[in-house]
Scaffold this motif. Structure first.
Motif, PDB file in Angstrom:
ATOM      1  N   GLN A 141      55.863 -14.158  49.381  1.00  9.68           N
ATOM      2  CA  GLN A 141      57.210 -14.384  48.875  1.00  9.68           C
ATOM      3  C   GLN A 141      57.770 -15.620  49.556  1.00  9.68           C
ATOM      4  OE1 GLN A 141      59.093 -12.605  46.449  1.00  9.68           O
ATOM      5  NE2 GLN A 141      60.372 -14.438  46.672  1.00  9.68           N
ATOM      6  N   MET A 142      58.141 -16.603  48.765  1.00  4.56           N
ATOM      7  CA  MET A 142      58.617 -17.870  49.300  1.00  4.56           C
ATOM      8  C   MET A 142      60.058 -18.092  48.850  1.00  4.56           C
ATOM      9  SD  MET A 142      55.257 -20.258  48.695  1.00  4.56           S
ATOM     10  CE  MET A 142      55.442 -20.255  46.907  1.00  4.56           C
ATOM     11  N   SER A 143      60.925 -18.333  49.797  1.00  5.11           N
ATOM     12  CA  SER A 143      62.333 -18.568  49.504  1.00  5.11           C
ATOM     13  C   SER A 143      62.787 -19.859  50.172  1.00  5.11           C
ATOM     14  CB  SER A 143      63.175 -17.392  50.012  1.00  5.11           C
ATOM     15  OG  SER A 143      62.759 -16.179  49.461  1.00  5.11           O
ATOM     16  N   SER A 144      63.956 -20.339  49.730  1.00  5.10           N
ATOM     17  CA  SER A 144      64.519 -21.580  50.286  1.00  5.10           C
ATOM     18  C   SER A 144      63.470 -22.686  50.311  1.00  5.10           C
ATOM     19  CB  SER A 144      65.066 -21.332  51.697  1.00  5.10           C
ATOM     20  OG  SER A 144      66.048 -20.330  51.688  1.00  5.10           O
ATOM     21  N   LEU A 145      62.804 -22.844  49.205  1.00  2.00           N
ATOM     22  CA  LEU A 145      61.697 -23.801  49.141  1.00  2.00           C
ATOM     23  C   LEU A 145      62.181 -25.229  49.302  1.00  2.00           C
ATOM     24  CD1 LEU A 145      59.647 -22.023  46.390  1.00  2.00           C
ATOM     25  CD2 LEU A 145      58.754 -22.706  48.614  1.00  2.00           C
ATOM     26  N   LYS A 146      61.335 -26.020  49.946  1.00  2.00           N
ATOM     27  CA  LYS A 146      61.629 -27.418  50.226  1.00  2.00           C
ATOM     28  C   LYS A 146      60.565 -28.308  49.589  1.00  2.00           C
ATOM     29  CE  LYS A 146      63.337 -26.040  54.800  1.00  2.00           C
ATOM     30  NZ  LYS A 146      63.195 -26.247  56.270  1.00  2.00           N
ATOM     31  N   PRO A 147      60.883 -29.546  49.342  1.00  5.32           N
ATOM     32  CA  PRO A 147      59.863 -30.446  48.764  1.00  5.32           C
ATOM     33  C   PRO A 147      58.591 -30.501  49.612  1.00  5.32           C
ATOM     34  CG  PRO A 147      62.021 -31.442  48.574  1.00  5.32           C
ATOM     35  CD  PRO A 147      62.207 -30.188  49.383  1.00  5.32           C
ATOM     36  N   GLU A 148      58.728 -30.366  50.917  1.00 11.13           N
ATOM     37  CA  GLU A 148      57.549 -30.416  51.780  1.00 11.13           C
ATOM     38  C   GLU A 148      56.672 -29.180  51.677  1.00 11.13           C
ATOM     39  OE1 GLU A 148      60.743 -30.967  52.653  1.00 11.13           O
ATOM     40  OE2 GLU A 148      61.173 -30.183  54.676  1.00 11.13           O
ATOM     41  N   ASP A 149      57.123 -28.170  50.938  1.00 10.82           N
ATOM     42  CA  ASP A 149      56.274 -27.005  50.668  1.00 10.82           C
ATOM     43  C   ASP A 149      55.325 -27.261  49.503  1.00 10.82           C
ATOM     44  OD1 ASP A 149      59.162 -24.987  51.314  1.00 10.82           O
ATOM     45  OD2 ASP A 149      57.443 -25.304  52.656  1.00 10.82           O
ATOM     46  N   THR A 150      55.480 -28.385  48.846  1.00  9.29           N
ATOM     47  CA  THR A 150      54.605 -28.716  47.728  1.00  9.29           C
ATOM     48  C   THR A 150      53.160 -28.825  48.192  1.00  9.29           C
ATOM     49  OG1 THR A 150      56.346 -29.869  46.511  1.00  9.29           O
ATOM     50  CG2 THR A 150      54.061 -30.487  46.007  1.00  9.29           C
ATOM     51  N   ALA A 151      52.284 -28.072  47.542  1.00 11.42           N
ATOM     52  CA  ALA A 151      50.876 -28.027  47.933  1.00 11.42           C
ATOM     53  C   ALA A 151      50.124 -27.102  46.986  1.00 11.42           C
ATOM     54  CB  ALA A 151      50.726 -27.523  49.371  1.00 11.42           C
ATOM     55  N   HIS A 189      62.898 -25.811  41.793  1.00 11.78           N
ATOM     56  CA  HIS A 189      63.838 -26.722  42.434  1.00 11.78           C
ATOM     57  C   HIS A 189      63.978 -26.407  43.914  1.00 11.78           C
ATOM     58  CE1 HIS A 189      64.935 -28.453  38.675  1.00 11.78           C
ATOM     59  NE2 HIS A 189      65.490 -27.354  38.203  1.00 11.78           N
ATOM     60  N   PRO A 190      64.347 -27.392  44.703  1.00 11.54           N
ATOM     61  CA  PRO A 190      64.615 -27.112  46.122  1.00 11.54           C
ATOM     62  C   PRO A 190      65.639 -25.993  46.272  1.00 11.54           C
ATOM     63  CG  PRO A 190      64.526 -29.467  45.759  1.00 11.54           C
ATOM     64  CD  PRO A 190      64.460 -28.828  44.403  1.00 11.54           C
ATOM     65  N   GLY A 191      65.360 -25.104  47.206  1.00 12.23           N
ATOM     66  CA  GLY A 191      66.206 -23.939  47.412  1.00 12.23           C
ATOM     67  C   GLY A 191      65.802 -22.735  46.596  1.00 12.23           C
ATOM     68  N   GLY A 192      64.880 -22.908  45.687  1.00  9.31           N
ATOM     69  CA  GLY A 192      64.425 -21.822  44.836  1.00  9.31           C
ATOM     70  C   GLY A 192      63.402 -20.931  45.490  1.00  9.31           C
ATOM     71  N   SER A 193      62.923 -19.976  44.709  1.00 11.39           N
ATOM     72  CA  SER A 193      61.970 -18.987  45.214  1.00 11.39           C
ATOM     73  C   SER A 193      60.794 -18.839  44.259  1.00 11.39           C
ATOM     74  CB  SER A 193      62.651 -17.625  45.371  1.00 11.39           C
ATOM     75  OG  SER A 193      63.715 -17.684  46.287  1.00 11.39           O
TER      76      SER A 193
END
Length: 115
Positions: free
Chosen positions: A81-91, A13-17
């Motif tokens: 390590q990816m945090s505060s994920l956003k929909p635009e990080d989808t790839a 989900h958005p905001g996840g890690s």
């Protein structure tokens, strides 16, 4: 020859890690500069983060402060390590190993950020 295998992708989900891992074959992992790239649908592959043998890091502006690249030479593994994920990080995220003009790529792992 170096083989790279990524893991750790998934749906978040958005905001996840998430933490991505890239395991490298061979005993010369420590000589490679390592990097993570990503490619979203209908877009070109872009650099996300790099980590040199000397420990220098570089990040694309859009992930600064949210993503961290690291490596464990004893385990022949590089992490993202990816945090505060956003929909635009989808790839699809790809691992890269570079030594001089030699480049190796993994097959990628899908990261989807969606509610």
């Amino acid at each position: 020859q170096v083989q790279l295998v990524e893991s750790g992708g998934g749906l978040v989900h958005p905001g996840g890690s998430l933490r991505l891992s890239c395991a490298a074959s061979g005993s010369i992992f420590s000589i490679f500069d390592m990097g993570w790239y990503r490619q979203a649908p209908e877009k070109e592959r872009e650099l996300v983060a790099t980590l040199t043998v000397g420990g220098s890091t570089n990040y694309v502006d859009s992930v600064k402060g949210r993503f961290t690249i690291s490596r464990d030479n004893a385990k022949n593994t590089v992490y993202l390590q990816m945090s505060s994920l956003k929909p635009e990080d989808t790839a699809v995220y790809y691992c890269n190993a570079k030594w001089g003009l030699t480049n190796y790529w993994g097959r990628g792992t899908q990261v989807t950020v969606s509610s």
